[in-house]
Design a protein around this motif. Structure first.
Motif, short mmCIF file in Angstrom:
data_model
loop_
_atom_site.label_atom_id
_atom_site.label_comp_id
_atom_site.label_asym_id
_atom_site.label_seq_id
_atom_site.Cartn_x
_atom_site.Cartn_y
_atom_site.Cartn_z
N ILE A 102 0.82 -1.22 0.00
CA ILE A 102 0.00 0.00 0.00
C ILE A 102 0.86 1.26 0.00
CG2 ILE A 102 -2.00 -1.13 1.01
CD1 ILE A 102 -1.32 0.19 3.68
N ALA A 103 2.13 1.14 0.32
CA ALA A 103 3.02 2.30 0.27
C ALA A 103 3.34 2.67 -1.18
CB ALA A 103 4.31 2.02 1.03
N ASP A 104 3.44 1.67 -2.06
CA ASP A 104 3.85 1.91 -3.44
C ASP A 104 2.68 2.05 -4.41
OD1 ASP A 104 6.47 1.74 -2.63
OD2 ASP A 104 6.63 -0.40 -3.08
N SER A 105 1.49 1.67 -3.99
CA SER A 105 0.35 1.66 -4.89
C SER A 105 -0.29 3.05 -4.99
CB SER A 105 -0.69 0.66 -4.40
OG SER A 105 -1.84 0.73 -5.19
N ASN A 106 -0.77 3.37 -6.19
CA ASN A 106 -1.48 4.63 -6.40
C ASN A 106 -2.99 4.44 -6.46
OD1 ASN A 106 0.85 6.20 -6.54
ND2 ASN A 106 1.14 5.71 -8.69
N ALA A 107 -3.47 3.23 -6.21
CA ALA A 107 -4.91 2.95 -6.27
C ALA A 107 -5.64 3.68 -5.14
CB ALA A 107 -5.15 1.45 -6.17
N GLU A 108 -6.88 4.02 -5.40
CA GLU A 108 -7.69 4.70 -4.37
C GLU A 108 -7.83 3.84 -3.12
OE1 GLU A 108 -9.06 7.81 -4.05
OE2 GLU A 108 -7.81 8.27 -5.79
N LEU A 109 -7.98 2.52 -3.33
CA LEU A 109 -8.12 1.62 -2.18
C LEU A 109 -6.85 1.64 -1.34
CD1 LEU A 109 -9.70 -0.47 -0.62
CD2 LEU A 109 -8.86 -2.21 -2.21
N ALA A 110 -5.69 1.68 -1.97
CA ALA A 110 -4.43 1.75 -1.23
C ALA A 110 -4.34 3.06 -0.46
CB ALA A 110 -3.25 1.60 -2.18
N LYS A 111 -4.82 4.14 -1.06
CA LYS A 111 -4.81 5.44 -0.37
C LYS A 111 -5.71 5.36 0.87
CE LYS A 111 -5.83 10.30 -1.08
NZ LYS A 111 -6.37 11.31 -1.97
N ASP A 112 -6.88 4.74 0.72
CA ASP A 112 -7.78 4.58 1.87
C ASP A 112 -7.13 3.73 2.96
OD1 ASP A 112 -9.66 6.10 0.54
OD2 ASP A 112 -10.83 4.37 -0.15
N LEU A 113 -6.43 2.67 2.55
CA LEU A 113 -5.77 1.81 3.53
C LEU A 113 -4.63 2.54 4.22
CD1 LEU A 113 -5.73 -1.62 1.65
CD2 LEU A 113 -7.17 -0.93 3.55
N ARG A 114 -3.90 3.37 3.50
CA ARG A 114 -2.84 4.17 4.14
C ARG A 114 -3.45 5.12 5.17
NH1 ARG A 114 -0.66 4.38 -1.18
NH2 ARG A 114 -1.64 6.40 -1.56
N ASN A 115 -4.56 5.76 4.79
CA ASN A 115 -5.22 6.67 5.73
C ASN A 115 -5.72 5.94 6.96
OD1 ASN A 115 -4.77 8.91 4.09
ND2 ASN A 115 -6.72 8.69 3.03
N LYS A 116 -6.30 4.74 6.76
CA LYS A 116 -6.80 3.96 7.91
C LYS A 116 -5.64 3.50 8.78
CE LYS A 116 -10.09 2.23 10.28
NZ LYS A 116 -11.02 3.12 11.00
N THR A 117 -4.53 3.10 8.13
CA THR A 117 -3.34 2.69 8.88
C THR A 117 -2.82 3.86 9.70
OG1 THR A 117 -2.77 1.09 7.16
CG2 THR A 117 -1.02 1.72 8.67
N TYR A 118 -2.78 5.03 9.10
CA TYR A 118 -2.35 6.24 9.83
C TYR A 118 -3.26 6.49 11.02
CZ TYR A 118 -1.77 11.18 10.90
OH TYR A 118 -1.58 12.37 11.55
#
Length: 162
Positions: free
Chosen positions: A60-76
């Motif tokens: 999820i750090a390297d992905s530009n997908a919207e889902l990866a962005k959501d997962l980064r935000n949730k992880t944060y």
């Protein structure tokens, strides 16, 4: 103001290149603020450990997908709430299954992921061994009846060639 063909072509090429490369300039960069260095370290480790369910071979750090962005935000969000790595991973696994982990644990469900390559190699070697075993040897011994037939064929061939 008059335009000649060259200046029109140059203007067209310039506008086309601006349209082509302007998309990259619109890319958003995630910025996260942490309370301490340990939270930041945990966040970065987690984003490298978690797989993007959409991209499948990107974390999820390297992905530009919207889902990866959501997962980064949730992880944060979970890290800043003080949750541990294991708690965040458990949260993600509960929602996406073990697939969200790059190193899924060995369970009855994932055992084939771990043993599949070894079983495939063993099966391939068995098939190869059976094929080799089925092939006749190069030095075949003929019984007397076959030797007589061979001699007759050779004599017939010699007569036909003369």
């Amino acid at each position: 103001m008059t335009f000649n063909k060259n200046s029109m072509l140059m203007a067209l090429m310039l506008s086309f290149s601006l349209m082509l490369f302007s998309h990259n300039s619109q890319a958003a960069i995630d910025t996260f603020e942490f309370d301490n260095a340990q939270q930041e370290k945990t966040f970065h480790e987690l984003t490298k450990l978690l797989r993007c369910p959409k991209c499948q071979n990107n974390n999820i750090a390297d992905s530009n997908a919207e889902l990866a962005k959501d997962l980064r935000n949730k992880t944060y969000e979970l890290v800043t709430q003080g949750q541990t790595k294991e708690q965040v991973i458990d949260y993600m696994v509960a929602r996406f299954g073990n697939f969200v982990r790059y190193d899924p644990p060995v369970t009855p469900i994932t055992i084939f992921l771990w043993l599949g390559p070894a079983l495939f190699i063993i099966f391939g070697l068995l098939v190869l061994f059976r094929q080799i075993k089925k092939q006749p040897t190069k030095a075949t011994v003929l019984d007397t009846e076959e030797q007589e037939k061979l001699q007759k064929l050779l004599k017939q061939h010699v007569k036909d060639t003369k």
